[in-house]
Design a protein around this motif. Sequence first.
Motif: not given
Length: 274
Positions: A199-205
Amino acid sequence: MNLQRGFPLLNQQYKALFKKNFRLSWRNKQSVLLQLFPSFFFIFLMFCIDKGLNYGDDRGSVDSVDRVTDPETILSPPIPPCEDKLFAKKPCFDFLWTAGSGGVGNQMRIQKIVDGIMKNNPGRKIPPHKVKSFKTKGEENNWFIKNPLSSPGALHFEERNASVISYGIQTSTTQTQLEDNRLNLPEDPTFDFQIPLQIAAEREIARSLVGDPNFIWVVGLKEFAHPSWKLVYQNQITKEDKISSADLGMVPTFFLAIAMFGFVFQIRSKLGFW
């Protein structure tokens, strides 16, 4: 005393017998205690035996799963500290990352994404010393081999073009499964570590591609509803173990019969039967 008939007579006789036996019991307290307390003792012994029989099932050989009928929604779970893992060797890192192939611009863009993951982690900012970067996946794999249980997982980024940034998640849970979990504490690598990283990676991407650092990205998750069950590792239970458990299963019934003797004799003496 008036002569009674029918149920009033029966009630009168019960009261008379009860008063008589109560007075007799009060005069001979030791005998009454010997009749009463063995029942409680054997019931307690039954409880201890039952706990002893289920001791192995509640620990290493069986995984007990509670019933879930209405799972709660989990909104954007944060990346937990690496110390929260059941087995973590300190110093440890909350996550590792690689930027893949590319030039300086690619490295800087991925670095900003990682900085956003650290800064915007819900409820807790991840300090820089809790994150470690590598140039290639090979270097990161070698580090995992030399430092087992030092990080729950890694993120592998790859900028394919200006509008596409892919990523992969690598979790380090194999060694944890091989460790002797003496306390039998529950740990879900997927929900506890992998999904928060995802979730963190998708949010910042998404924020990097959109160009808005405040772009709202909220994800809600629910566990599947399921009944309670126990998963038995068949390779840990031998035929002799199963026979022994079946034989020991008769012990509580045997002690129940013993406990009933004192109760029956006490009722007989109070009511004057036999």
